[in-house]
Write a protein that holds these residues in place. Sequence first.
Motif, PDB file in Angstrom:
ATOM      1  N   ALA A   1      14.332   6.351 -12.688  1.00 27.59           N
ATOM      2  CA  ALA A   1      14.148   4.896 -12.724  1.00 27.59           C
ATOM      3  C   ALA A   1      14.843   4.220 -11.552  1.00 27.59           C
ATOM      4  N   GLY A   2      16.044   4.698 -11.206  1.00 33.67           N
ATOM      5  CA  GLY A   2      16.779   4.108 -10.096  1.00 33.67           C
ATOM      6  C   GLY A   2      16.036   4.249  -8.785  1.00 33.67           C
ATOM      7  N   LEU A   3      15.443   5.413  -8.580  1.00 29.07           N
ATOM      8  CA  LEU A   3      14.681   5.669  -7.352  1.00 29.07           C
ATOM      9  C   LEU A   3      13.460   4.758  -7.279  1.00 29.07           C
ATOM     10  N   ILE A   4      12.740   4.616  -8.387  1.00 30.76           N
ATOM     11  CA  ILE A   4      11.540   3.781  -8.395  1.00 30.76           C
ATOM     12  C   ILE A   4      11.911   2.316  -8.184  1.00 30.76           C
ATOM     13  N   SER A   5      12.999   1.876  -8.830  1.00 27.99           N
ATOM     14  CA  SER A   5      13.451   0.498  -8.637  1.00 27.99           C
ATOM     15  C   SER A   5      13.784   0.237  -7.174  1.00 27.99           C
ATOM     16  N   THR A   6      14.449   1.201  -6.540  1.00 24.52           N
ATOM     17  CA  THR A   6      14.798   1.059  -5.123  1.00 24.52           C
ATOM     18  C   THR A   6      13.547   0.945  -4.266  1.00 24.52           C
ATOM     19  N   ALA A   7      12.533   1.744  -4.583  1.00 20.56           N
ATOM     20  CA  ALA A   7      11.282   1.690  -3.821  1.00 20.56           C
ATOM     21  C   ALA A   7      10.619   0.323  -3.959  1.00 20.56           C
ATOM     22  N   VAL A   8      10.672  -0.256  -5.163  1.00 24.57           N
ATOM     23  CA  VAL A   8      10.101  -1.587  -5.367  1.00 24.57           C
ATOM     24  C   VAL A   8      10.858  -2.616  -4.538  1.00 24.57           C
ATOM     25  N   ILE A   9      12.188  -2.535  -4.542  1.00 23.10           N
ATOM     26  CA  ILE A   9      13.011  -3.471  -3.765  1.00 23.10           C
ATOM     27  C   ILE A   9      12.670  -3.373  -2.287  1.00 23.10           C
ATOM     28  N   ARG A  10      12.517  -2.151  -1.791  1.00 20.21           N
ATOM     29  CA  ARG A  10      12.269  -1.966  -0.364  1.00 20.21           C
ATOM     30  C   ARG A  10      10.883  -2.430   0.063  1.00 20.21           C
ATOM     31  N   SER A  11       9.997  -2.616  -0.897  1.00 21.81           N
ATOM     32  CA  SER A  11       8.668  -3.133  -0.552  1.00 21.81           C
ATOM     33  C   SER A  11       8.695  -4.644  -0.363  1.00 21.81           C
TER      34      SER A  11
ATOM     35  N   GLU B   1       0.838  -1.202   0.000  1.00 25.35           N
ATOM     36  CA  GLU B   1       0.000   0.000   0.000  1.00 25.35           C
ATOM     37  C   GLU B   1       0.870   1.249   0.000  1.00 25.35           C
ATOM     38  N   THR B   2       1.960   1.216   0.768  1.00 27.01           N
ATOM     39  CA  THR B   2       2.902   2.345   0.761  1.00 27.01           C
ATOM     40  C   THR B   2       3.508   2.522  -0.617  1.00 27.01           C
ATOM     41  N   LEU B   3       3.852   1.400  -1.276  1.00 27.02           N
ATOM     42  CA  LEU B   3       4.424   1.472  -2.617  1.00 27.02           C
ATOM     43  C   LEU B   3       3.414   2.057  -3.602  1.00 27.02           C
ATOM     44  N   ARG B   4       2.158   1.659  -3.513  1.00 25.57           N
ATOM     45  CA  ARG B   4       1.125   2.188  -4.413  1.00 25.57           C
ATOM     46  C   ARG B   4       1.006   3.709  -4.266  1.00 25.57           C
ATOM     47  N   THR B   5       1.017   4.163  -3.004  1.00 21.03           N
ATOM     48  CA  THR B   5       0.932   5.612  -2.752  1.00 21.03           C
ATOM     49  C   THR B   5       2.153   6.320  -3.331  1.00 21.03           C
ATOM     50  N   PHE B   6       3.322   5.725  -3.126  1.00 26.14           N
ATOM     51  CA  PHE B   6       4.574   6.284  -3.650  1.00 26.14           C
ATOM     52  C   PHE B   6       4.507   6.412  -5.173  1.00 26.14           C
ATOM     53  N   LEU B   7       4.046   5.364  -5.834  1.00 24.35           N
ATOM     54  CA  LEU B   7       4.043   5.357  -7.300  1.00 24.35           C
ATOM     55  C   LEU B   7       3.079   6.379  -7.882  1.00 24.35           C
ATOM     56  N   ARG B   8       1.994   6.647  -7.175  1.00 23.39           N
ATOM     57  CA  ARG B   8       1.043   7.650  -7.677  1.00 23.39           C
ATOM     58  C   ARG B   8       1.702   9.014  -7.823  1.00 23.39           C
TER      59      ARG B   8
END
Length: 748
Positions: A541-551, A504-511
Amino acid sequence: MRRVRNRRGTPKAPRSEPQHVRKPGRAQKSPDLAVLNVLRKAGRPLRLEEVTAEFGPSGAAQAEQQLELLLKRGEVMLNRRGQYCLREQLAGLTVGTVQAHRNGDGWLLPDDGSAQVYLPAHQMREVMHGDRVAARIEGARFRGRAQGAIVEVLERRTREVVGRLHVEAGIAYLTPDNPRITHRVLVPSAQLGGAEPGQIVLVELIQQPSRTSGAVGRVSRILGDQGAPGMETDIAIHSFSLPFAFPEDVVAEAEAYGDRIPQDAIAGREDLRGIELVTIDGEDARDFDDAVWCERKSGGWRLIVAIADVAHYVRPGSALDVEARERGTSVYFPNRVLPMLPEALSNGLCSLKPHEDRLCLCCEMRVSEDGRITRSRFFEGVMRSAARLTYRDVGAFLEKPQARHDAKLEALRERLLALHGIYKSFTRARSGRGALELDTPELKLKFDEQGRVAALVEYPRNDAHRLIEECMIAANVAAARFLDRNKVPTLYRVHGLPEIDRLETLRTFLREFGLWLPPVEEVTPEHLRDLLQKIGDRPDAGLISTAVIRSMPQAVYQPGNIGHFGLALEHYAHFTSPIRRYPDLVVHRGIRQVLRGGDSEELIGWHGAFPNLGQDCSFRERRADEATRSAVAWLKCYYMQDRIGEEFDGIVSGVVDFGLFVQLEGLQVDGLLHVSALGADYFGRDSSGFRMIGRSSGKVFKLGDRLRVRVTNVSLDDRRVDFELAGETPGERRPAGRFLRQGGRRRR
């Protein structure tokens, strides 16, 4: 391929063992069982002398050795009164390993792999990170998780602490460098050993912490002043209690094998010495544990992955085995390696060096055009690597195969093109099943002649990296399927579904970036894969990839197979790196038992309870990762301290109440841009949590913003870098507040 025969011309069973090493088997299980039976019969905890008395003078020493082995397996516990007790008798208690947090609380990781148990800060006063305890589950809960109370400290795993020595009001104490150790360690004046305030010292604990008193220690070694070359590695080794010197009996056992493979060890194995198997590794690699060979076949490919047969040398219960399990993994620092096995094996007999005979355990696979493994088999072999290739050279060849290349590469042209072809088919299969693809550049640290870090350089991955990765994944899948099919107890490499709150945190981040994920209950690996493909070459892209990894949750070792979410695989185990990972050695032993017609129950006799083994291996992997990150973070800060006042481009990687985290482009250095450095306004986070907005000016800083920042302060002790916005007049202000420790996320 042919089977190597003995002088009489008949196939010889591949069971030849050096005479000085005892064969594993049922005879080795009986001492374990005898000791366990003594404890079961007593029905109460026993002191050492009470246990050994049951075996008489001739068997006392062996019984004591078996007790130590059972302790390491977690089947027997040693309580604070010095008594041995059966884990199975600790009814109503949860036994596991303490994982401490820097804020003072922690978690208990149960041996049986059940859900983690929260330990409040007041419970953590008497334990340190890594200790083994028995805890009782209490009625209270923490964020939906069970909460526990420590009943018994079963094993103290922290016996020394490294950090900076301080003296205040005549009282000396140590502040540990390891952020997971939050206890101050008092050092009596008589135990200072000549150490001066401000020095980095190693302190041996002479009194462990309790609920009513703190830890007390004595200075056992003065490491020196922070900044000396190699100091960061020494600090990390001692901070995380990494074994760094091999006992004499372990070295002797490894060296007793010599530097050549005897003919009787080769007999009975399939002979691969006429096949052009090659190793492909980094330029600085020294231990080569995997080799590959491929040919084009009708409807697909034939692939052989040959892995060093470490299990031939490291026997269950041997000194080598006990030490390898204690280490769990090799640890790769930027300027030093702590191998899992002594050099005589890790860089010698087990390393698949070119043009030298080596024993191997092989996986042969038939792979279809669409990347599916249609058939596979395992066998014991002997090989001779045709060449030691590097990612850089093979990557250049695959990028321009039509060009003329080095003679060594040209001689292997057909094999390399076949490997590239099977890689493409594996890639299609990977994409089709929805596996995640995180292709981030590797950061390497360059050192000058004095051993000081001189540069931080990013190296993008090429097709050679990806090719080897896909071949190893295929062999790992085949190994997991083989063991599962034969009902052999083993350790799977599992990766569970992300937790709902993290998704859910990742979904909010991606929005915030105009990206979409479905409701958390519907998220699959395909959704995350499509997301990562969609961001492509975006600057963020690097930031978004990192966010996915951290989820994602951490991948772990356990005997229960739940699949690997990130790779979108139902079966996965680590098979391809037994020189540097103990779980791979366990997998090899399981495969050898099947090939040799052995009893799979012997594996439990050798390794103990597999849930405990999985917990131990996962803990040691995390310990190694954290130690490496700590050393790299220190070196990054050391590099940046000579760049105070310089300006860099960065991207906002985090928004918190006290400021912005910024990662410098091309350097992978993270630092804090404190809220007070954002301008003459009151800034605060908005309801989304991903923006910082000025109350009067309305100025907005958000995740993914590109900023030009200036370095204002660097703290080696805290692994902290502080920034201010470039374009403003540099000041003497030092931003206060919290900070980000350097270092990326652990490998999965």
